[in-house]
Write a protein that holds these residues in place. Sequence first.
Motif, PDB file in Angstrom:
ATOM      1  N   MET A   1     -12.117   4.321   5.840  1.00 54.06           N
ATOM      2  CA  MET A   1     -10.870   3.961   6.444  1.00 54.06           C
ATOM      3  C   MET A   1     -10.765   4.504   7.869  1.00 54.06           C
ATOM      4  N   CYS A  18     -11.797  -5.130   8.420  1.00 49.81           N
ATOM      5  CA  CYS A  18     -11.673  -4.826   6.993  1.00 49.81           C
ATOM      6  C   CYS A  18     -12.591  -5.713   6.164  1.00 49.81           C
ATOM      7  N   VAL A  23     -13.007  -3.684   2.822  1.00 51.45           N
ATOM      8  CA  VAL A  23     -11.815  -2.902   2.548  1.00 51.45           C
ATOM      9  C   VAL A  23     -10.602  -3.827   2.613  1.00 51.45           C
ATOM     10  N   SER A  24      -9.689  -3.682   1.680  1.00 52.33           N
ATOM     11  CA  SER A  24      -8.474  -4.477   1.680  1.00 52.33           C
ATOM     12  C   SER A  24      -7.546  -3.999   2.796  1.00 52.33           C
ATOM     13  N   ARG A  25      -6.935  -4.945   3.511  1.00 54.17           N
ATOM     14  CA  ARG A  25      -5.981  -4.570   4.558  1.00 54.17           C
ATOM     15  C   ARG A  25      -4.794  -3.837   3.958  1.00 54.17           C
ATOM     16  N   THR A  27      -4.719  -1.851   1.405  1.00 52.28           N
ATOM     17  CA  THR A  27      -5.126  -0.466   1.142  1.00 52.28           C
ATOM     18  C   THR A  27      -5.124   0.336   2.433  1.00 52.28           C
ATOM     19  N   LEU A  28      -5.628  -0.256   3.499  1.00 53.85           N
ATOM     20  CA  LEU A  28      -5.653   0.417   4.799  1.00 53.85           C
ATOM     21  C   LEU A  28      -4.240   0.753   5.246  1.00 53.85           C
ATOM     22  N   GLN A  31      -2.571   3.578   3.339  1.00 54.75           N
ATOM     23  CA  GLN A  31      -3.047   4.916   3.683  1.00 54.75           C
ATOM     24  C   GLN A  31      -2.589   5.348   5.068  1.00 54.75           C
TER      25      GLN A  31
END
Length: 44
Positions: A1, A18, A23-25, A27-28, A31
Amino acid sequence: MDVIEELDDPHIPIAQACAALGVSRATLYRQIRPASPPAPPRPA
């Protein structure tokens, strides 16, 4: 991340970065943004 957060290139959108890293947006963004305070209890 951290790699995505440190990426400061206007030519590479967050969505594309992403996708490239798998990586899922959502999830980003979860966080990055601090947690919201819990909602007050509802009256009975």
